[in-house]
Design an enzyme around this catalytic site. Structure first.
Site, PDB file in Angstrom:
ATOM      1  N   HIS A   1       3.658  46.530  68.612  1.00  0.00           N
ATOM      2  CA  HIS A   1       2.233  46.739  68.325  1.00  0.00           C
ATOM      3  C   HIS A   1       2.676  47.338  66.686  1.00  0.00           C
ATOM      4  CE1 HIS A   1      -0.275  46.007  72.250  1.00  0.00           C
ATOM      5  NE2 HIS A   1       1.010  46.604  72.365  1.00  0.00           N
TER       6      HIS A   1
ATOM      7  N   HIS B   1      -1.992  40.716  79.428  1.00  0.00           N
ATOM      8  CA  HIS B   1      -1.792  42.252  80.014  1.00  0.00           C
ATOM      9  C   HIS B   1      -2.683  42.298  81.081  1.00  0.00           C
ATOM     10  CE1 HIS B   1      -2.522  46.647  79.062  1.00  0.00           C
ATOM     11  NE2 HIS B   1      -3.337  46.608  80.021  1.00  0.00           N
TER      12      HIS B   1
ATOM     13  N   HIS C   1       4.492  43.680  80.765  1.00  0.00           N
ATOM     14  CA  HIS C   1       4.821  45.082  81.330  1.00  0.00           C
ATOM     15  C   HIS C   1       4.313  45.389  82.676  1.00  0.00           C
ATOM     16  CE1 HIS C   1       0.799  45.371  79.660  1.00  0.00           C
ATOM     17  NE2 HIS C   1       1.197  45.741  78.459  1.00  0.00           N
TER      18      HIS C   1
ATOM     19  N   ASP D   1       6.990  47.456  74.235  1.00  0.00           N
ATOM     20  CA  ASP D   1       5.495  47.769  74.211  1.00  0.00           C
ATOM     21  C   ASP D   1       5.508  48.904  73.356  1.00  0.00           C
ATOM     22  OD1 ASP D   1       2.788  47.662  74.311  1.00  0.00           O
ATOM     23  OD2 ASP D   1       2.926  48.521  76.484  1.00  0.00           O
TER      24      ASP D   1
ATOM     25  N   HIS E   1       0.792  55.776  68.214  1.00  0.00           N
ATOM     26  CA  HIS E   1      -0.274  56.401  67.779  1.00  0.00           C
ATOM     27  C   HIS E   1       0.276  57.757  67.194  1.00  0.00           C
ATOM     28  CE1 HIS E   1      -2.789  53.812  70.159  1.00  0.00           C
ATOM     29  NE2 HIS E   1      -1.958  54.067  71.219  1.00  0.00           N
TER      30      HIS E   1
HETATM   31  O1  DOR Z   1      -0.581  51.779  76.130  1.00  0.00           O
HETATM   32  C1  DOR Z   1      -0.810  50.486  75.742  1.00  0.00           C
HETATM   33  N1  DOR Z   1      -0.920  50.702  74.249  1.00  0.00           N
HETATM   34  N2  DOR Z   1      -1.000  49.425  76.337  1.00  0.00           N
HETATM   35  C2  DOR Z   1      -1.451  48.466  75.784  1.00  0.00           C
HETATM   36  O2  DOR Z   1      -1.868  47.365  76.214  1.00  0.00           O
HETATM   37  C3  DOR Z   1      -1.924  48.430  74.229  1.00  0.00           C
HETATM   38  C4  DOR Z   1      -1.295  49.560  73.549  1.00  0.00           C
HETATM   39  C5  DOR Z   1      -1.636  49.874  72.322  1.00  0.00           C
HETATM   40  O3  DOR Z   1      -1.898  49.079  71.247  1.00  0.00           O
HETATM   41  O4  DOR Z   1      -1.861  51.026  71.894  1.00  0.00           O
END
Ligand code: DOR
Length: 445
Positions: A64, A181, A234, A305, A309
Site C-alpha cells: 500500500h 482480503h 494474507h 502487506d 501509518h
Molecule cells: O492491516 C492492514 N492495513 N490491512 C489491510 O487490509 C489494509 C492495510 C492498510 O491499507 O492500512
C-alpha cells in the site's frame, strides 16, 4: 568492438531453473542474454558477485503506497525507494487509496503518477465495489494492472464488497485471478465490542480466526459457483488451510513475513498498536500452521502487506488506531533470516518471492533467471549480519516492527532490467520503474 553484454554478473551462486549453483549471467538490452561460465566475455560493465547469491528479482505482491490521498504516510516514490533498498524489484500496489482505484480515471492517474517516479517495476490492483462491477472486465485488462482486489470485510479505507450477490457479480464479471482480503463483515460488526479501549491485545479477539474462516469458506464456494480463479491474500489462520488445500484448482494462497515471524500475545506486549494489522497477528498455534503450509507447498507467495501509518496515527488509543505495518523493505532480510535458521530453503524462498508470483499471476518475462527473461536480480549476501533499525527505513512512516532485530542475510544489490538500482544500501539509479506485463493481457505491438 561491440560488447557481448551490457552487464556481466560474475562469480556468483545463481538460482536458475537447474538449481542453485555457480553461474555467471550476461545481460543485454535489459534481458538475460546468457547463463553459464562467461568469465572471458566482452562486457561494458561487470558486477563482481563472488561470495554472493544471485536470485530472481523479488516481487512483493502486496503493498500500500498511499498515493493519492495519504502521502503523509507514503507515496509511490518513497514506497518504491523502500522496496529497492530492501532488494525488491517489483510490486503489486493496492487500491485503497483516496480516492480508491476503482475507475478508469483513477487508474490512469495512478499510472501517470508512477511514471518516472517509481524506482521498481509495478502493477496496480483495481478495487471492486458494488458500483463498478460492470467495469471490472475492462479495468482489469488495462496495461499496468495486475487484477481485481476485493475487501470482503472492512479494513483501512472505504472499499468493501461484502454482500453475497455483489461478490458473486464481481466474480462473474471478469476473468483474471481475483484477489480477496478475506474477513467476514457480518461477524466483524457483531464482535466489535470485543475490541477493548486501550487494549490492542483484543484485536485478534475481535477479528478472530472464525472471522477469517467463515469468509474464506464463503468466497471459495462463490468462486466455485462462478468458476473464477481466486487469490486469498494474507492468510493467517490454521482454520482456513484445509479449506484452501481442498480448492487448489481455483485458489492460490498468500501469507506475510510478519505472520510467519511475530506472534500474539508477545507482539502486542512489545509493540503495542504498531503490531496491529488486518487480519491480525495471531498466537503461535496459527504461526506454526502457516509454516507447515509453507513446507507442504500450500502457500504460493509471500507478500509484505506493506501498510505504513504515521507514528501520530499509531500512537492514538486502540481501537482508534489504524491497522497496518510497513514491510516492503524488510521482506527479503526477514525471510533470508528464516533461510539461515533452517526454516526455509533458498529454493523455496525463490519460489515464494518471485517464481510463485510469476506462475499464479502470469507475469510476462519475470520470476526466473532464464534466457530472454527480464534481467531482474536480487543479489544477496546470505551470511551478512546486520541489525534492522528504524533509521534505515525509507518509508515515510519511519518505523518498522522489526526495529532492533538482528538478521542474517541481506540484499546487497537490486538490479532491474539490467540496471543497478541499489548497491550496498544506497539508491544508485532513480525513477526507472516500468509497468509489469502479464501474459494474458499483453498488448499487441
Ligand atoms: O492491516 C492492514 N492495513 N490491512 C489491510 O487490509 C489494509 C492495510 C492498510 O491499507 O492500512
Amino acid at each position: 568492438m561491440t560488447e557481448a553484454f551490457d552487464l556481466l554478473i560474475r562469480g556468483g551462486i545463481c538460482a536458475t531453473p537447474n538449481g542453485v549453483g555457480p553461474a555467471d549471467v550476461g545481460v543485454k538490452a535489459g534481458k538475460i542474454a546468457a547463463v553459464g561460465a562467461l568469465g572471458a566475455a566482452a562486457t561494458a560493465e561487470v558486477f563482481e558477485a563472488r561470495g554472493l547469491h544471485v536470485l530472481p528479482g523479488v516481487i512483493d505482491t502486496q503493498v500500500h503506497f498511499r498515493e493519492p490521498g495519504n502521502e503523509h504516510k507514503e507515496d509511490l516514490e518513497s514506497g518504491s525507494r523502500a522496496a529497492v533498498l530492501g532488494g525488491v524489484t517489483g510490486v503489486f500496489e493496492m487500491p485503497n487509496t483516496a480516492p480508491p482505484t476503482t475507475t478508469r480515471a483513477a487508474m490512469d492517474d495512478k499510472l501517470a503518477r508512477a511514471r518516472d517516479r517509481m524506482h521498481c517495476d509495478y502493477a496496480f490492483y483495481v478495487g471492486a465495489t458494488p458500483a463498478n462491477v460492470g467495469a471490472l472486465a475492462l479495468l482489469e485488462r488495462m496495461p499496468g494492472v495486475c487484477g481485481v482486489k476485493a475487501f470482503l470485510g472492512s479494513s483501512t479505507g472505504t472499499l468493501l464488497l461484502d454482500k453475497e450477490e455483489d461478490i458473486l457479480a464481481a466474480l462473474r464479471s471478469s476473468t483474471r485471478r481475483m484477489a480477496v482480503h478475506s474477513e467476514d463483515e457480518v461477524r466483524l460488526r457483531e464482535r466489535k465490542s470485543f475490541a477493548t479501549n486501550g487494549d490492542v491485545r483484543t484485536h485478534p479477539v475481535w477479528r478472530d480466526a472464525e472471522v477469517a474462516r467463515v469468509s474464506t469458506e464463503r468466497v471459495l464456494r462463490l468462486a466455485q459457483q462462478a468458476g473464477r480463479r481466486l487469490h486469498v491474500l494474507h492468510v493467517t489462520t490454521a482454520d482456513e488451510l484445509p479449506l484452501l488445500a481442498g480448492a487448489r484448482d481455483l485458489a492460490t494462497v498468500e501469507t506475510t513475513p510478519q505472520h510467519l515471524t511475530l506472534s500474539a500475545p508477545e507482539c502486542y506486549e512489545r509493540l503495542g498498536t504498531y503490531a496491529q494489522m488486518n487480519p491480525p497477528i495471531r498466537d503461535a498455534h496459527h504461526r506454526k500452521a502457516l509454516w507447515q503450509a509453507v513446507h507442504e507447498g500450500l502457500i504460493d507467495v509471500i507478500g509484505s502487506d506493506h501498510a505504513p501509518h504515521s507514528r501520530a496515527e499509531k500512537d492514538k488509543i486502540y481501537p482508534d488506531t489504524p491497522s497496518g505495518m510497513p514491510g516492503v523493505q524488510t521482506l527479503v532480510t526477514i525471510l533470508l533470516d528464516h533461510v539461515n535458521a533452517g526454516r526455509l530453503t533458498l529454493e523455496r524462498f525463490v519460489d515464494l518471492t518471485s517464481a510463485g508470483a510469476a506462475r499464479i499471476f502470469g507475469i510476462a518475462g519475470k520470476g526466473r533467471i532464464a534466457l530472454g527473461y527480464d534481467a531482474d536480480f536480487t543479489i544477496v549476501d546470505l551470511k551478512a549480519k546486520k541489525k534492522i533499525e528504524n533509521s534505515w527505513i525509507a518509508s515515510k512512516c519511519g518505523w518498522t516492527p522489526f526495529d532492533g532485530i538482528n538478521t542474517t542475510g541481506w540484499a546487497m544489490a537490486t538490479i532491474i532490467r539490467g540496471q543497478i538500482v541499489m548497491r550496498e544500501r544506497a539508491l544508485v539509479a532513480s525513477g526507472l520503474g516500468a509497468p509489469i506485463r502479464f501474459t494474458d493481457t499483453i498488448s499487441p505491438s
